[in-house]
Write a protein that holds these residues in place. Structure first.
Motif, PDB file in Angstrom:
ATOM      1  N   ILE A  37      77.288 -65.724  70.949  1.00  0.00           N
ATOM      2  CA  ILE A  37      77.474 -67.114  70.518  1.00  0.00           C
ATOM      3  C   ILE A  37      76.278 -67.971  70.981  1.00  0.00           C
ATOM      4  N   ALA A  38      75.787 -67.705  72.197  1.00  0.00           N
ATOM      5  CA  ALA A  38      74.624 -68.455  72.702  1.00  0.00           C
ATOM      6  C   ALA A  38      73.431 -68.253  71.770  1.00  0.00           C
ATOM      7  N   GLU A  39      73.239 -67.011  71.343  1.00  0.00           N
ATOM      8  CA  GLU A  39      72.123 -66.695  70.447  1.00  0.00           C
ATOM      9  C   GLU A  39      72.258 -67.453  69.121  1.00  0.00           C
ATOM     10  N   LYS A  40      73.487 -67.465  68.595  1.00  0.00           N
ATOM     11  CA  LYS A  40      73.732 -68.175  67.320  1.00  0.00           C
ATOM     12  C   LYS A  40      73.445 -69.669  67.467  1.00  0.00           C
ATOM     13  N   MET A  41      73.851 -70.232  68.610  1.00  0.00           N
ATOM     14  CA  MET A  41      73.658 -71.671  68.809  1.00  0.00           C
ATOM     15  C   MET A  41      72.171 -72.011  68.913  1.00  0.00           C
ATOM     16  N   ILE A  42      71.420 -71.151  69.598  1.00  0.00           N
ATOM     17  CA  ILE A  42      69.975 -71.400  69.734  1.00  0.00           C
ATOM     18  C   ILE A  42      69.306 -71.298  68.356  1.00  0.00           C
ATOM     19  N   TRP A  43      69.737 -70.299  67.581  1.00  0.00           N
ATOM     20  CA  TRP A  43      69.178 -70.137  66.231  1.00  0.00           C
ATOM     21  C   TRP A  43      69.427 -71.410  65.425  1.00  0.00           C
ATOM     22  N   ARG A  44      70.660 -71.921  65.554  1.00  0.00           N
ATOM     23  CA  ARG A  44      71.041 -73.108  64.790  1.00  0.00           C
ATOM     24  C   ARG A  44      70.156 -74.316  65.155  1.00  0.00           C
ATOM     25  N   ALA A  45      69.865 -74.449  66.456  1.00  0.00           N
ATOM     26  CA  ALA A  45      69.032 -75.580  66.918  1.00  0.00           C
ATOM     27  C   ALA A  45      67.602 -75.469  66.390  1.00  0.00           C
ATOM     28  N   LEU A  46      67.177 -74.237  66.151  1.00  0.00           N
ATOM     29  CA  LEU A  46      65.784 -74.025  65.719  1.00  0.00           C
ATOM     30  C   LEU A  46      65.631 -73.930  64.199  1.00  0.00           C
ATOM     31  N   HIS A  47      66.768 -73.945  63.472  1.00  0.00           N
ATOM     32  CA  HIS A  47      66.709 -73.825  62.008  1.00  0.00           C
ATOM     33  C   HIS A  47      67.623 -74.865  61.378  1.00  0.00           C
ATOM     34  N   HIS A  48      67.376 -76.110  61.662  1.00  0.00           N
ATOM     35  CA  HIS A  48      68.251 -77.167  61.150  1.00  0.00           C
ATOM     36  C   HIS A  48      67.523 -77.992  60.108  1.00  0.00           C
ATOM     37  N   SER A  49      68.296 -78.477  59.113  1.00  0.00           N
ATOM     38  CA  SER A  49      67.637 -79.272  58.053  1.00  0.00           C
ATOM     39  C   SER A  49      67.057 -80.574  58.623  1.00  0.00           C
ATOM     40  N   LYS A  50      67.489 -80.957  59.846  1.00  0.00           N
ATOM     41  CA  LYS A  50      66.955 -82.198  60.420  1.00  0.00           C
ATOM     42  C   LYS A  50      65.654 -81.976  61.192  1.00  0.00           C
ATOM     43  N   GLY A  51      65.219 -80.702  61.287  1.00  0.00           N
ATOM     44  CA  GLY A  51      63.958 -80.416  61.980  1.00  0.00           C
ATOM     45  C   GLY A  51      64.143 -79.358  63.051  1.00  0.00           C
ATOM     46  N   VAL A  52      63.043 -78.954  63.674  1.00  0.00           N
ATOM     47  CA  VAL A  52      63.081 -77.913  64.701  1.00  0.00           C
ATOM     48  C   VAL A  52      63.212 -78.595  66.081  1.00  0.00           C
ATOM     49  N   ALA A  53      64.244 -78.232  66.810  1.00  0.00           N
ATOM     50  CA  ALA A  53      64.461 -78.858  68.124  1.00  0.00           C
ATOM     51  C   ALA A  53      63.356 -78.463  69.103  1.00  0.00           C
ATOM     52  N   ASP A  54      62.952 -79.425  69.961  1.00  0.00           N
ATOM     53  CA  ASP A  54      62.041 -79.060  71.053  1.00  0.00           C
ATOM     54  C   ASP A  54      62.744 -79.220  72.402  1.00  0.00           C
ATOM     55  N   PHE A  55      64.024 -79.594  72.342  1.00  0.00           N
ATOM     56  CA  PHE A  55      64.853 -79.631  73.555  1.00  0.00           C
ATOM     57  C   PHE A  55      66.202 -78.999  73.206  1.00  0.00           C
ATOM     58  N   ILE A  56      66.609 -77.997  73.978  1.00  0.00           N
ATOM     59  CA  ILE A  56      67.925 -77.375  73.751  1.00  0.00           C
ATOM     60  C   ILE A  56      68.636 -77.265  75.098  1.00  0.00           C
ATOM     61  N   SER A  57      69.847 -77.801  75.154  1.00  0.00           N
ATOM     62  CA  SER A  57      70.639 -77.650  76.375  1.00  0.00           C
ATOM     63  C   SER A  57      71.848 -76.777  76.067  1.00  0.00           C
ATOM     64  N   LEU A  58      72.059 -75.767  76.905  1.00  0.00           N
ATOM     65  CA  LEU A  58      73.238 -74.899  76.770  1.00  0.00           C
ATOM     66  C   LEU A  58      74.026 -75.006  78.064  1.00  0.00           C
ATOM     67  N   LYS A  59      75.314 -75.323  77.957  1.00  0.00           N
ATOM     68  CA  LYS A  59      76.136 -75.430  79.173  1.00  0.00           C
ATOM     69  C   LYS A  59      77.317 -74.498  79.046  1.00  0.00           C
TER      70      LYS A  59
END
Ligand code: AMP
Length: 252
Positions: A37-59
């Motif tokens: 699930i962590a992997e899927k969430m990171i993928w989602r943050a890096l492949h979003h129609s709103k742009g590529v995230a440069d900050f990702i927090s996982l808790k």
């Protein structure tokens, strides 16, 4: 044992440093499911129609079984709107029929339409006066710690109704938790995803999906929670932001 895993991603730095929100997600999963699930969430943050995230927090937090409540899932009704105006008119009609005052609806819609950037949480409004109740107007109130009791079953239930978009799954779980909270009468939501124009009004035990509530490509979304007058707002915010709930599809 279950774990709460929460992701938030932004562009231009962390949210608290002024970055623009890109994506957020959360699940309640077993130890074995965490890495996938962590992997899927990171993928989602890096492949979003709103742009590529440069900050990702996982808790990730472990949740004790005795701290979990099971609540019923809302049932779904669909309304096909041919325009944003038609969708908003339907939303107003549903809310008024459920006893939300036109003043509160107007105030809420004015707040949402005036947003220059996305809030992380929801706007809380007194359902009669429309008075704003969330203490931090910039952040609003973020609902966390929720998931489906049986993810597979929920997926199949949604697919049978032709609802395959991840937005519906997440929104239905969130909306079910919101309406189980002490003092919430109704919710109105439209997504901040530029490609997703559907939204919903929920109250009682129903999620009324409205096919169009905002214009295509608009990057601003929002949520309004209409609250009973005299509700204990601190207790409500505590429930929304801390109580772990699993949404049970069996009870639809
Ligand atoms: P979304 O449906 O995820 O596109 O979110 C639409 C809007 O609802 C966001 O822009 C936020 O203002 C608000 N929102 C998103 N997630 C939450 C949440 N977990 N709790 C409260 N409000 C939220």
């Amino acid at each position: 044992m279950l774990y709460s895993i929460r992701m938030r991603a932004a562009k231009g730095g962390a949210h608290e440093l002024g970055g623009t929100h890109i994506s957020g997600a959360e699940r309640l999963v077993t130890k074995e499911e965490l890495s996938k699930i962590a992997e899927k969430m990171i993928w989602r943050a890096l492949h979003h129609s709103k742009g590529v995230a440069d900050f990702i927090s996982l808790k990730i937090d472990e949740i004790k079984p005795e701290d979990i409540q099971t609540i019923p899932c809302l049932s779904i009704k669909n309304f096909n709107a041919n325009s944003v105006n038609e969708g908003l008119q339907k939303a107003r009609e549903l809310l008024v029929n459920h006893g939300i005052s036109p003043i509160a609806i107007n105030k809420g819609l004015t707040e949402l339409k005036a947003l220059a950037r996305n809030m992380r949480g929801a706007i809380l409004l007194d359902a009669t006066t429309g008075k704003r109740l969330d203490p931090d107007h910039e952040k609003g109130v973020r609902v966390t710690h929720m998931d489906a009791l049986d993810s597979e079953k929920l997926q199949q239930h949604l697919e049978r109704q032709g609802l395959t978009n991840i937005h519906v799954r997440e929104a239905l779980i969130l909306a079910s938790k919101v309406l189980s909270a002490p003092g919430v009468l109704a919710e109105l939501c439209w997504s901040d995803d530029p490609d997703y124009i559907a939204g919903y009004v929920s109250y009682g035990n129903t999620y009324h999906r409205i096919s169009q509530l905002k214009e295509m490509h608009s990057p601003i979304g929002g949520r309004l929670f209409f609250v009973e007058p005299n509700a204990d707002v601190d207790k409500l915010i505590h429930y929304l932001s801390t109580q772990t709930v699993l949404v049970d599809i069996e009870e639809v």
